[in-house]
Motif scaffolding. Structure first.
Motif, short mmCIF file in Angstrom:
data_model
loop_
_atom_site.label_atom_id
_atom_site.label_comp_id
_atom_site.label_asym_id
_atom_site.label_seq_id
_atom_site.Cartn_x
_atom_site.Cartn_y
_atom_site.Cartn_z
N LYS A 97 0.78 -1.23 0.00
CA LYS A 97 0.00 0.00 0.00
C LYS A 97 0.82 1.29 0.00
O LYS A 97 0.60 2.14 -0.86
CB LYS A 97 -0.98 0.01 1.18
N PRO A 98 1.79 1.44 0.91
CA PRO A 98 2.58 2.68 0.87
C PRO A 98 3.33 2.84 -0.45
O PRO A 98 3.51 3.94 -0.93
CB PRO A 98 3.54 2.54 2.05
N GLN A 99 3.74 1.69 -1.04
CA GLN A 99 4.47 1.78 -2.30
C GLN A 99 3.57 2.30 -3.41
O GLN A 99 3.99 3.11 -4.23
CB GLN A 99 5.04 0.42 -2.68
N ILE A 100 2.31 1.84 -3.40
CA ILE A 100 1.37 2.32 -4.42
C ILE A 100 1.12 3.81 -4.22
O ILE A 100 1.17 4.58 -5.18
CB ILE A 100 0.04 1.52 -4.34
N ALA A 101 0.93 4.21 -3.00
CA ALA A 101 0.71 5.63 -2.71
C ALA A 101 1.92 6.44 -3.17
O ALA A 101 1.78 7.51 -3.76
CB ALA A 101 0.47 5.82 -1.22
N PHE A 102 3.10 5.91 -2.90
CA PHE A 102 4.34 6.58 -3.27
C PHE A 102 4.40 6.75 -4.79
O PHE A 102 4.75 7.81 -5.30
CB PHE A 102 5.52 5.75 -2.77
N PHE A 103 4.01 5.67 -5.51
CA PHE A 103 4.03 5.69 -6.97
C PHE A 103 3.12 6.81 -7.49
O PHE A 103 3.52 7.62 -8.31
CB PHE A 103 3.58 4.33 -7.51
N TRP A 104 1.88 6.86 -6.99
CA TRP A 104 0.94 7.86 -7.48
C TRP A 104 1.38 9.27 -7.10
O TRP A 104 1.20 10.21 -7.87
CB TRP A 104 -0.47 7.59 -6.96
N LEU A 105 1.99 9.40 -5.93
CA LEU A 105 2.49 10.71 -5.52
C LEU A 105 3.58 11.18 -6.47
O LEU A 105 3.60 12.35 -6.89
CB LEU A 105 3.02 10.64 -4.08
N SER A 106 4.48 10.26 -6.87
CA SER A 106 5.55 10.65 -7.79
C SER A 106 4.96 11.05 -9.14
O SER A 106 5.39 12.04 -9.74
CB SER A 106 6.55 9.51 -8.02
N VAL A 107 3.97 10.27 -9.61
CA VAL A 107 3.33 10.61 -10.89
C VAL A 107 2.72 12.00 -10.80
O VAL A 107 2.92 12.84 -11.68
CB VAL A 107 2.25 9.56 -11.24
#
Lengths: 363, 258
Positions: free
Chosen positions: A4-14
């Motif tokens: 979950k945090p990794q997915i959030a991190f991915f979308w934040l970077s995008v």
């Protein structure tokens, strides 16, 4: 769960990468410039947060370090002295000079606390600005109130952050390029601020903020740690100053007045002192909202054919109102750290603790 | 171990300490008693660097302590607690103890930012030692509470644990059982003996005469900034000067009653 945090991190970077394009498309390119300034203020607020939020030293002259970074950049990369050093060489020098001044200006204030410290640092901030305003005679060092013009555009290797550049087949105006440059520095600043907070040094600063005498009696060298806090905060300020000079291409003492210091302090207080997400939010809000208020002028012209309330007056009014409302409803800031929330709600803490000890008994 | 040699401390015209000389031997529990305002806490503050002395000298294991900075004295192995508890109220109990490890650890800004293997190992060691001390002080499982939210007795114990985190050879406790009930006092007395058995010399300011008589090996009595007696608890208890200081001398008692 771990994904979950990794997915959030991915979308934040995008989101962060796409942000200038989204903003440019929705609100026009002038807003990308506002984004650039928001990032600059995030860096400044993070720096001041080290001094005020971590170590508890109320500094009202923080803008002096911002000014020093900017002026050093202007001296070493403009026709003013005819020196044209590259960006990557000047920026660290500006940060180092500001850091040095952090120690020099911090040293005489070591015995002061609270209000007294605030007044003296306020004085130092003004002294630096007045120096910059008047050091144009007998030897012209700062070019006085006219400021320094024609500062070299940033060039990294062969790549120039000026005009419109082709990057991977996309043509980007310089405000977009600066966005990515500032983003990189801001992320580094966030990283450093986080690591510092959660370390031996960060704990010692917190102890200093809580009780200076007890901290000293527990072996904390209060003098060195205060100076370190001033130096670290000033370094962030100097870095942001250099970036500001490079971005604007022009600096004058007017950009570094007391109001700037207070604004940066407000960002921290509004967002949540000592808490990085809060500080970031505070900086972004206080950069973006005043710009948004400009629309009120246009809106009045459309509706009434005349501007009744000047947006810049309204800005101050709403600013004051926001701070008053905040002190009443969220005294610890918009996103306070858990710790500060408890500081402001001491009574709740007892119930919470009883709850927790019940939980312990069961577990 | 600790030598206080002819120490005087004046605040303007007030003489808080006059010519105080005493010596604490290694491995003992040394009590410092006296009526209110006798200068006990002033002496503590002089020893731990919070006050400078007006004259005289203080040495710990031969090294001079007078007029040194508090953190230098802590680094020499001399830690203290405060009469009015001075914890870092808005930090957790565990963090309070971790601050105490400051002098015994090294990591600086670079270590904090890069968090290299050495720094991480040091952080682990700090945390581990802090947990041990939390348990030692009888605060097992209370590490994540804010220090300011702990019950009074636990705060006293936490202050001792925090002082122990500095690895002291000599620990000075300023009224450690003030305000405690008899059970808590007994537990504290127990803790003091455990500390002594662990090789730590204790210096104790205390008003609770029973506790002093129970746990202290030797006692000094201060009155109006002067040492009026020193010896084993039994000797001091019988000393006429001490009785006079606490209860008033017979002649005065007979004549001065209004």
């Amino acid at each position: 769960m771990r994904r979950k945090p990794q997915i959030a991190f991915f979308w934040l970077s995008v989101l962060l990468v796409a942000l200038p394009f989204l903003t440019g498309a929705a609100l026009g390119n002038s807003w990308v410039r506002v984004l650039d300034f928001a990032l600059l203020y995030v860096m400044l607020a993070l720096g001041l947060n080290i001094v005020v939020g971590y170590a508890g030293l109320l500094d009202l002259g923080y803008v002096a370090f911002y000014a020093l970074g900017a002026y050093l950049y202007a001296w070493l990369a403009s026709p003013h002295f005819g020196v044209h050093l590259p960006f990557w060489a000047v920026l660290p020098l500006g940060a180092a000079l500001a850091g040095l001044f952090g120690v020099l200006l911090g040293a005489p204030t070591l015995r002061l606390r609270g209000d007294y410290l605030a007044i003296v640092t306020l004085g130092f901030g003004e002294i630096i600005r007045i120096f910059m305003n008047n050091l144009n005679a007998p030897v012209n060092i700062t070019n006085g109130p006219q400021g320094i013009n024609l500062i070299d555009p940033v060039a990294l290797g062969g790549f120039r952050f000026a005009g419109t550049q082709q990057v991977l087949g996309v043509s980007l105006p310089s405000t977009y390029l600066f966005y990515y440059l500032f983003l990189a520095f801001t992320l580094a600043a966030i990283f450093i601020a986080m690591r510092l907070q959660d370390s031996r040094i960060g704990r010692a600063w917190a102890a200093l903020r809580e009780d200076e005498v007890a901290a000293a009696a527990m072996g904390v060298n209060t003098r060195n740690l205060k100076l370190l806090a001033f130096a670290m905060g000033a370094t962030f300020g100097g870095l942001a100053g250099g970036l500001f000079a490079a971005f604007q291409g022009f600096i004058s003492p007017e950009s570094f007045n007391l109001w700037e210091s207070i604004l940066i302090l407000c960002m921290i207080v509004l967002g949540g002192m000592g808490h990085i997400p809060g500080v970031i939010l505070g900086a972004v809000l206080l950069t973006v909202l005043p710009e948004a208020l400009r629309y009120i002028g246009d809106w009045q012209r459309h509706a009434f054919g005349h501007v009744y309330v000047d947006p810049s007056d309204l800005r101050m009014l709403l600013f004051g109102l926001a701070l008053v409302l905040m002190m009443v409803y969220r005294p610890a800031g918009l996103i306070p750290s858990r710790q500060r929330k408890r500081e402001f709600a001491a009574e709740d803490g007892v119930a919470e603790q009883e709850q927790a000890s019940l939980y312990d008994a069961r577990g | 171990m600790l030598e206080v040699n002819a120490v005087s401390k004046r605040f303007g015209g007030v003489t808080a300490l006059e010519d105080v000389t005493l010596a604490v031997n290694k491995g003992e529990i040394y009590g410092l008693i006296g009526p209110n305002g006798a200068g006990k806490t002033t002496l503590f503050n002089c020893m731990t660097g919070l006050y400078s002395v007006t004259s005289g000298e203080i040495r710990l294991e031969g090294h001079p302590l007078h007029n040194r900075k508090p953190h230098e004295i802590v680094a020499r192995g001399f830690a203290r607690t405060f009469q009015n508890i001075r914890l870092f109220a808005n930090m957790t109990a565990l963090e309070n103890i971790m601050v105490g490890r400051h002098t015994r650890t090294r990591a600086g800004v670079l270590g904090a930012v890069l968090r290299c293997e050495r720094t991480r190992a040091e952080e682990r060691a700090i945390r581990e030692r802090a947990r041990e001390l939390l348990d030692f002080a009888g605060l097992h499982g209370k590490g994540r509470f804010l220090a300011g939210h702990l019950p009074y007795g636990d705060q006293r114990r936490l202050e001792i644990a925090r002082a122990l985190a500095t690895d002291p050879h000599l620990l000075a406790l300023d009224e450690p059982v003030a305000g405690m009930n008899p059970t808590e006092r007994r537990q504290m007395g127990e803790l003091f003996r455990r500390l002594r058995d662990a090789g730590i010399t204790l210096l104790l300011i205390e008003h609770d005469v029973k506790l002093v008589m129970d746990v202290c090996d030797r006692v000094a009595v201060l009155d109006y900034g002067r040492k009026i007696a020193e010896g084993t608890p039994e000797q001091v208890q019988r000393d006429p000067a001490v009785i006079a200081a606490y209860l008033g001398a017979e002649t005065r008692a007979a004549g001065a009653a209004p």
